[in-house]
Write a protein that holds these residues in place. Structure first.
Motif, PDB file in Angstrom:
ATOM      1  N   ILE A 269       0.864  -1.351  -0.052  1.00 59.77           N
ATOM      2  CA  ILE A 269      -0.096  -0.036   0.196  1.00 59.77           C
ATOM      3  C   ILE A 269       0.906   1.154  -0.006  1.00 59.77           C
ATOM      4  O   ILE A 269       0.359   2.360  -0.308  1.00 59.77           O
ATOM      5  CB  ILE A 269      -1.054   0.134   1.151  1.00 59.77           C
ATOM      6  CG1 ILE A 269      -0.371   0.314   2.585  1.00 59.77           C
ATOM      7  CG2 ILE A 269      -2.032  -1.254   1.210  1.00 59.77           C
ATOM      8  CD1 ILE A 269      -1.433   0.781   3.753  1.00 59.77           C
ATOM      9  N   HIS A 270       2.178   1.141   0.590  1.00 63.24           N
ATOM     10  CA  HIS A 270       3.154   2.439   0.495  1.00 63.24           C
ATOM     11  C   HIS A 270       3.452   2.691  -1.205  1.00 63.24           C
ATOM     12  O   HIS A 270       3.337   3.696  -1.628  1.00 63.24           O
ATOM     13  CB  HIS A 270       4.410   2.012   1.265  1.00 63.24           C
ATOM     14  CG  HIS A 270       5.136   3.113   0.838  1.00 63.24           C
ATOM     15  ND1 HIS A 270       5.061   4.471   1.495  1.00 63.24           N
ATOM     16  CD2 HIS A 270       6.803   3.273   0.577  1.00 63.24           C
ATOM     17  CE1 HIS A 270       6.180   5.239   1.370  1.00 63.24           C
ATOM     18  NE2 HIS A 270       7.063   4.363   0.568  1.00 63.24           N
ATOM     19  N   ALA A 271       3.561   1.580  -1.869  1.00 59.57           N
ATOM     20  CA  ALA A 271       3.862   1.842  -3.306  1.00 59.57           C
ATOM     21  C   ALA A 271       2.550   2.061  -4.283  1.00 59.57           C
ATOM     22  O   ALA A 271       2.733   2.673  -5.195  1.00 59.57           O
ATOM     23  CB  ALA A 271       4.341   0.310  -3.952  1.00 59.57           C
ATOM     24  N   ASP A 272       1.202   1.662  -3.529  1.00 61.02           N
ATOM     25  CA  ASP A 272       0.084   2.051  -4.323  1.00 61.02           C
ATOM     26  C   ASP A 272      -0.924   2.342  -3.164  1.00 61.02           C
ATOM     27  O   ASP A 272      -1.709   1.615  -2.753  1.00 61.02           O
ATOM     28  CB  ASP A 272      -0.326   1.018  -5.105  1.00 61.02           C
ATOM     29  CG  ASP A 272      -1.752   1.379  -5.957  1.00 61.02           C
ATOM     30  OD1 ASP A 272      -2.226   2.551  -5.734  1.00 61.02           O
ATOM     31  OD2 ASP A 272      -2.070   0.546  -6.544  1.00 61.02           O
ATOM     32  N   PRO A 273      -1.067   3.645  -2.704  1.00 61.11           N
ATOM     33  CA  PRO A 273      -2.151   3.912  -1.617  1.00 61.11           C
ATOM     34  C   PRO A 273      -3.386   3.552  -1.927  1.00 61.11           C
ATOM     35  O   PRO A 273      -4.330   3.352  -1.065  1.00 61.11           O
ATOM     36  CB  PRO A 273      -1.727   5.507  -1.317  1.00 61.11           C
ATOM     37  CG  PRO A 273      -0.600   5.637  -1.802  1.00 61.11           C
ATOM     38  CD  PRO A 273      -0.144   4.718  -3.180  1.00 61.11           C
ATOM     39  N   LYS A 274      -3.902   3.421  -3.203  1.00 60.99           N
ATOM     40  CA  LYS A 274      -5.044   3.102  -3.571  1.00 60.99           C
ATOM     41  C   LYS A 274      -5.499   1.467  -3.027  1.00 60.99           C
ATOM     42  O   LYS A 274      -6.709   1.297  -2.992  1.00 60.99           O
ATOM     43  CB  LYS A 274      -5.353   3.055  -4.985  1.00 60.99           C
ATOM     44  CG  LYS A 274      -5.323   4.585  -5.678  1.00 60.99           C
ATOM     45  CD  LYS A 274      -5.446   4.152  -7.185  1.00 60.99           C
ATOM     46  CE  LYS A 274      -5.652   5.902  -7.571  1.00 60.99           C
ATOM     47  NZ  LYS A 274      -5.828   5.904  -9.058  1.00 60.99           N
ATOM     48  N   LYS A 275      -4.413   0.834  -2.488  1.00 57.87           N
ATOM     49  CA  LYS A 275      -4.796  -0.614  -2.240  1.00 57.87           C
ATOM     50  C   LYS A 275      -4.910  -0.334  -0.582  1.00 57.87           C
ATOM     51  O   LYS A 275      -5.187  -1.495  -0.133  1.00 57.87           O
ATOM     52  CB  LYS A 275      -3.651  -1.523  -2.312  1.00 57.87           C
ATOM     53  CG  LYS A 275      -3.581  -1.854  -3.912  1.00 57.87           C
ATOM     54  CD  LYS A 275      -2.453  -2.659  -4.057  1.00 57.87           C
ATOM     55  CE  LYS A 275      -2.334  -2.980  -5.758  1.00 57.87           C
ATOM     56  NZ  LYS A 275      -1.158  -4.015  -5.855  1.00 57.87           N
ATOM     57  N   ALA A 276      -4.950   0.929  -0.103  1.00 52.86           N
ATOM     58  CA  ALA A 276      -5.347   0.850   1.430  1.00 52.86           C
ATOM     59  C   ALA A 276      -6.825   0.191   1.671  1.00 52.86           C
ATOM     60  O   ALA A 276      -6.808  -0.387   2.962  1.00 52.86           O
ATOM     61  CB  ALA A 276      -5.261   2.127   1.901  1.00 52.86           C
ATOM     62  N   GLY A 277      -7.757   0.345   0.929  1.00 56.25           N
ATOM     63  CA  GLY A 277      -8.928  -0.352   1.331  1.00 56.25           C
ATOM     64  C   GLY A 277      -8.993  -1.659   1.301  1.00 56.25           C
ATOM     65  O   GLY A 277      -9.643  -2.555   1.978  1.00 56.25           O
ATOM     66  N   LEU A 278      -8.167  -2.338   0.335  1.00 61.51           N
ATOM     67  CA  LEU A 278      -7.844  -3.824   0.513  1.00 61.51           C
ATOM     68  C   LEU A 278      -7.366  -4.218   1.919  1.00 61.51           C
ATOM     69  O   LEU A 278      -7.878  -5.396   2.343  1.00 61.51           O
ATOM     70  CB  LEU A 278      -6.986  -4.368  -0.590  1.00 61.51           C
ATOM     71  CG  LEU A 278      -7.354  -3.841  -2.025  1.00 61.51           C
ATOM     72  CD1 LEU A 278      -6.307  -4.611  -3.151  1.00 61.51           C
ATOM     73  CD2 LEU A 278      -8.507  -4.500  -2.221  1.00 61.51           C
ATOM     74  N   ALA A 279      -6.591  -3.385   2.530  1.00 61.35           N
ATOM     75  CA  ALA A 279      -6.018  -3.718   3.510  1.00 61.35           C
ATOM     76  C   ALA A 279      -6.883  -3.638   4.793  1.00 61.35           C
ATOM     77  O   ALA A 279      -7.045  -4.599   5.620  1.00 61.35           O
ATOM     78  CB  ALA A 279      -4.851  -2.779   3.963  1.00 61.35           C
ATOM     79  N   PHE A 280      -7.828  -2.805   4.834  1.00 61.74           N
ATOM     80  CA  PHE A 280      -8.917  -2.815   5.677  1.00 61.74           C
ATOM     81  C   PHE A 280      -9.944  -3.921   5.614  1.00 61.74           C
ATOM     82  O   PHE A 280     -10.188  -4.590   6.472  1.00 61.74           O
ATOM     83  CB  PHE A 280      -9.804  -1.355   5.420  1.00 61.74           C
ATOM     84  CG  PHE A 280     -10.813  -1.218   6.397  1.00 61.74           C
ATOM     85  CD1 PHE A 280     -10.544  -0.915   7.585  1.00 61.74           C
ATOM     86  CD2 PHE A 280     -12.029  -1.175   5.726  1.00 61.74           C
ATOM     87  CE1 PHE A 280     -11.811  -0.752   8.405  1.00 61.74           C
ATOM     88  CE2 PHE A 280     -13.211  -0.860   6.745  1.00 61.74           C
ATOM     89  CZ  PHE A 280     -13.112  -0.702   7.915  1.00 61.74           C
TER      90      PHE A 280
END
Length: 405
Positions: A269-280
């Motif tokens: 997610i650091h490389a692609d912050p748009k993936k932050a929702g996947l982490a949630f």
């Protein structure tokens, strides 16, 4: 419960002689979850005279089949239809279709994707400001400094109610301990919440909500006769506050913890912050905000070949289902590319799936994404500590070190 009934149950559902409300089980529920799944498709917990399900398929069935498993008895361990345990129900959560559907359809108008998109810009602006402050500090508590601070900043504007931190934390602890047995946690939470009860009741009435907010819109809808009965606007406002603040704070805290424990996943997610929702979503799979929600059997019903007694509570254990190896490969691993949204039970399933899930997702993506843009690594700076609450799974402390990018 008579000995004859007890023996009958022993011949049908395996007995799980464990207390899921024991403080140590609440802090670390994983051994209990595994025992529940492996006991069978459903088990009897004799201490509370309730059934429990922990396998994914059976949990989904109980949550979706409102004709066999009603929500009208309450989503807590008590049967709120009974005189000794009666309380005013949550008219949406503790209701079945078609009554539930009629009420939910009104709320859906004000929690639509279009409405949430309008909120996202403000969520992201405030997340950016907070993230800058957090990076400057370096060492923070993921619960108090991030999850609570952020959600209690943006959520009150969205729903339209002022939520001072001491007030809403005490009320939340009371509400989610009330759903369990009247144990020591329940007694302590009730006492702690006493000074704030009048505030909470006033805040959820028409005169307590902000103009041009979701809560205000619900009272206007009631004035127009859109709800099927009077008094539902305040009932729904209490539901939004009770479910929306605490559960999202818990989810954000779990996300931060999992990202700190799994640096390779944080790198994504650091490389692609748009993936932050996947982490949630993946954090909610592993650590759903709620331990359990209950349904009550309608008559004598059968679940996966096991006959169940009528008018008996059935506890649905979300964490157990979300780690069920029958459903998820490598179920204990935190893998954000699993893309478990819509599959995990962290938001529920069926008619009662969380109505505020889109707000929660937008809030979480905003704060996690803001951190991902500014922080190279999130590291644990101490041992995470979980807060024992009868119904809710929540961190109490999460010491973190933020390494600036």
């Amino acid at each position: 419960m008579s000995q004859a009934v007890m023996e009958s149950d022993r011949n049908q559902a395996p007995v799980l002689d464990i207390d899921p409300y024991d403080t140590e089980v609440l802090r670390s529920p994983y051994a209990f979850q595994e025992r529940l799944r492996e006991a069978g498709p459903i088990a009897l917990i004799p201490k509370y005279d309730v059934y429990a399900v922990g396998r994914y398929e059976e949990c989904a069935t109980v949550l979706k089949d409102h004709e066999a498993f009603t929500a009208k008895g309450g989503i807590g361990i008590q049967d709120i239809r009974q005189p000794g345990d009666f309380r005013v129900p949550n008219r949406m959560l503790e209701n079945d279709p078609p009554g539930h559907t009629e009420i939910r359809s009104v709320l859906n108008r004000y929690l639509s994707p279009i409405a949430i998109r309008k909120m996202k810009e403000k969520f992201e602006e405030r997340a950016a400001v907070l993230a800058d402050e957090l990076v400057e500090k370096g060492e923070v508590d993921g619960v108090a400094d991030i999850a609570e601070t952020y959600i209690l900043d943006v959520f009150p504007d969205a729903v339209g109610i002022d939520l001072p931190r001491p007030n809403i934390l005490a009320i939340g602890e009371m509400r989610f301990n009330q759903s369990g047995p009247q144990n020591e946690l329940y007694e302590q939470a009730m006492q702690k919440a006493q000074p704030y009860l009048d505030w909470f009741e006033h805040s959820c009435q028409r005169e307590g909500v902000r103009p041009e907010s979701i809560a205000h819109a619900l009272f206007e809808a009631e004035d127009r006769g859109e709800f099927p009965e009077a008094g539902l606007a305040s009932n729904m406002t209490r539901s939004l506050v009770g479910g929306g603040a605490d559960s999202t704070m818990a989810g954000v805290g779990h996300s931060l913890c999992k990202l700190a424990e799994n640096p390779g996943q944080y790198d994504l997610i650091h490389a692609d912050p748009k993936k932050a929702g996947l982490a949630f979503e993946e954090a909610l799979r592993l650590e759903p905000s709620f331990h359990v929600s209950y349904r009550t059997t309608y008559g004598e019903v059968e679940l996966s070949g096991v006959k169940l007694r009528p008018d008996t509570k059935v506890g649905v254990y979300f964490g157990a289902a979300n780690r069920d190896p029958r459903k998820f490969e490598n179920p204990d691993d935190f893998i954000i590319e699993r893309r478990s949204a819509g599959t995990h039970l962290g938001f529920g399933i069926g008619a009662h799936i969380c109505i505020g899930q889109m707000i929660a997702r937008a809030e979480a993506a905003a704060i996690l994404g803001a951190l991902a843009r500014r922080v190279k690594r999130i590291e644990l700076a101490g041992e995470p500590v979980y807060k024992p609450i009868n119904q809710m799974r929540m961190l109490q402390n999460l010491p973190l070190r933020l390494v600036a990018a």
